[in-house]
Enzyme design. Sequence first.
Site, PDB file in Angstrom:
ATOM      1  N   LYS A  84     -36.391  73.920 -62.630  1.00  0.00           N
ATOM      2  CA  LYS A  84     -36.210  75.340 -62.924  1.00  0.00           C
ATOM      3  C   LYS A  84     -35.359  75.621 -64.180  1.00  0.00           C
ATOM      4  O   LYS A  84     -35.844  75.488 -65.290  1.00  0.00           O
ATOM      5  CB  LYS A  84     -35.646  76.050 -61.701  1.00  0.00           C
ATOM      6  CG  LYS A  84     -36.694  76.188 -60.577  1.00  0.00           C
ATOM      7  CD  LYS A  84     -36.267  77.169 -59.530  1.00  0.00           C
ATOM      8  CE  LYS A  84     -37.260  77.301 -58.395  1.00  0.00           C
ATOM      9  NZ  LYS A  84     -38.372  78.183 -58.696  1.00  0.00           N
ATOM     10  N   ASP A 121     -30.933  69.028 -53.185  1.00  0.00           N
ATOM     11  CA  ASP A 121     -31.974  69.647 -53.994  1.00  0.00           C
ATOM     12  C   ASP A 121     -31.316  70.827 -54.700  1.00  0.00           C
ATOM     13  O   ASP A 121     -31.066  71.868 -54.092  1.00  0.00           O
ATOM     14  CB  ASP A 121     -33.120  70.084 -53.070  1.00  0.00           C
ATOM     15  CG  ASP A 121     -34.203  70.884 -53.777  1.00  0.00           C
ATOM     16  OD1 ASP A 121     -33.934  71.393 -54.876  1.00  0.00           O
ATOM     17  OD2 ASP A 121     -35.298  71.023 -53.204  1.00  0.00           O
ATOM     18  N   PHE A 144     -36.946  74.840 -48.706  1.00  0.00           N
ATOM     19  CA  PHE A 144     -38.138  74.763 -49.557  1.00  0.00           C
ATOM     20  C   PHE A 144     -37.922  73.627 -50.547  1.00  0.00           C
ATOM     21  O   PHE A 144     -36.957  73.620 -51.291  1.00  0.00           O
ATOM     22  CB  PHE A 144     -38.382  76.084 -50.307  1.00  0.00           C
ATOM     23  CG  PHE A 144     -39.688  76.053 -51.054  1.00  0.00           C
ATOM     24  CD1 PHE A 144     -40.889  76.365 -50.408  1.00  0.00           C
ATOM     25  CD2 PHE A 144     -39.738  75.663 -52.383  1.00  0.00           C
ATOM     26  CE1 PHE A 144     -42.101  76.295 -51.083  1.00  0.00           C
ATOM     27  CE2 PHE A 144     -40.950  75.598 -53.063  1.00  0.00           C
ATOM     28  CZ  PHE A 144     -42.129  75.914 -52.411  1.00  0.00           C
TER      29      PHE A 144
HETATM   30  C1  LIG Z   1     -35.080  74.346 -53.912  1.00  0.00           C
HETATM   31  C2  LIG Z   1     -36.423  74.077 -54.500  1.00  0.00           C
HETATM   32  N1  LIG Z   1     -36.905  72.831 -54.481  1.00  0.00           N
HETATM   33  C3  LIG Z   1     -38.113  72.534 -55.012  1.00  0.00           C
HETATM   34  C4  LIG Z   1     -38.894  73.511 -55.593  1.00  0.00           C
HETATM   35  C5  LIG Z   1     -40.213  73.151 -56.200  1.00  0.00           C
HETATM   36  O1  LIG Z   1     -40.124  73.231 -57.578  1.00  0.00           O
HETATM   37  P1  LIG Z   1     -41.461  73.326 -58.461  1.00  0.00           P
HETATM   38  O2  LIG Z   1     -42.113  74.619 -58.151  1.00  0.00           O
HETATM   39  O3  LIG Z   1     -40.962  73.220 -59.875  1.00  0.00           O
HETATM   40  O4  LIG Z   1     -42.308  72.148 -58.075  1.00  0.00           O
HETATM   41  C6  LIG Z   1     -38.431  74.827 -55.623  1.00  0.00           C
HETATM   42  C7  LIG Z   1     -39.260  75.910 -56.190  1.00  0.00           C
HETATM   43  O5  LIG Z   1     -39.111  77.065 -55.889  1.00  0.00           O
HETATM   44  C8  LIG Z   1     -37.166  75.120 -55.068  1.00  0.00           C
HETATM   45  O6  LIG Z   1     -36.665  76.368 -55.067  1.00  0.00           O
END
Ligand SMILES: Cc1ncc(COP(=O)(O)O)c(C=O)c1O
Length: 381
Positions: free
Chosen positions: A237, A208, A123
């Site tokens: 986050k 990520d 994700f």
């Molecule tokens: C691993 C990861 N990358 C990217 C995102 C996207 O982040 P945002 O919701 O702040 O755009 C998330 C959100 O859950 C995530 O868990």
Amino acid sequence: MRTGTRVPLTLVRGQGAWVWDDQGKQYLDFVAGWAVNSLGHCPPVVVEALEKQAKTLIQASNQFYTIPQLELAQLLIDNCCLDRVFFCNSGAEANEGAIKLARRYGKLKLDGAYQVITTYSSFHGRTLAMTAATGQNKFHEPYTPLPDGFINVEYNDIAAIKKASNEQTCAIILETVQGEGGVNIPDSGYLKEVENWCREKKILFILDEIQTGVGRTGTLFAYEQYHVEPDIMTLAKGLGSGVPIGALLAKESVSLFSPGEHGSTFGGNPLACAAAHAALKYIIENDIPAKVKQLSDYFMGKLESLKQQFGFITGVRGRGLLIAIEFDSEIAQSVLMSCLDKGLLVNKVKPNALRFMPPLIITEKEVDQAIEILKNVLAEK
Ligand SMILES: Cc1ncc(COP(=O)(O)O)c(C=O)c1O
């Protein structure tokens, strides 16, 4: 707009690991704003930093330097393997920046290579490009055709990555531990193999750490546990401990944006940076990652005991305070609702799995309270 299914609960106040609804009912919060409230709700260090900064300078254009932005950038690079930082507002925006940077690298160093390999069950966010990067069909289907340039391959399978690599590949992006896909832990050696492959092919290794970064997994950044060093890392986050902020970090050698090639109006906003600086400083100075590790062992131990007791729990897995339990059937929503009723907030990460991502400052007593509620709920299923 109805973009998700909400739990029928209106929250009005939070303190530490606890929140209160508009009826005055109290809940133990093991969702923490989706792994965001690292220091719990309304942590004094963040509240004080916000109060002070709100009276000093709230927003300035990125034509200018601001002190909170410089201080946060310095603290980040002093504590990780990257050298340069670009601030933005969310995880998806940080990942978009990472992919744009990888494409600049491809254009300047790899003859125009532009493809990025990602994995199934990953994700990476909700923008159109990050929807394509995310290796889950359910996110693709409503929006096809998706932007070109993303190849999704099997997770934990270095052969699949090698097979998908070609002269158009400029980068591989992985979550250090997959979060939204169900808390999937990389097999031993997998991340190292991916890193080695990137070095061999001279392509970029992007991690990520939007969910895993800033102490969540028991080290400040999860990559430290796997003895790898990304060329690019993204954060969001937990970085602001409740205040929206994202960050794209890169090694000096791949920080290839020229002025004007990337930007963000609110990115690096002084208010958000002051909050994140206060939160990160607290996390580092108080060695919160070490406490997370201890709490994780304690919590996972208790969950393992529940697994012994309830045969329908088929798995307990996690790193630090990013933990999931899996059931042999799709009861996660019903367990979630019963927990809610008894005063515990949890997240359904899959129809048959719950995810726990409490504030990093929870206590053993609070873990015991959560386990007690969970045990009572599971006994009724
Ligand atoms: C691993 C990861 N990358 C990217 C995102 C996207 O982040 P945002 O919701 O702040 O755009 C998330 C959100 O859950 C995530 O868990």
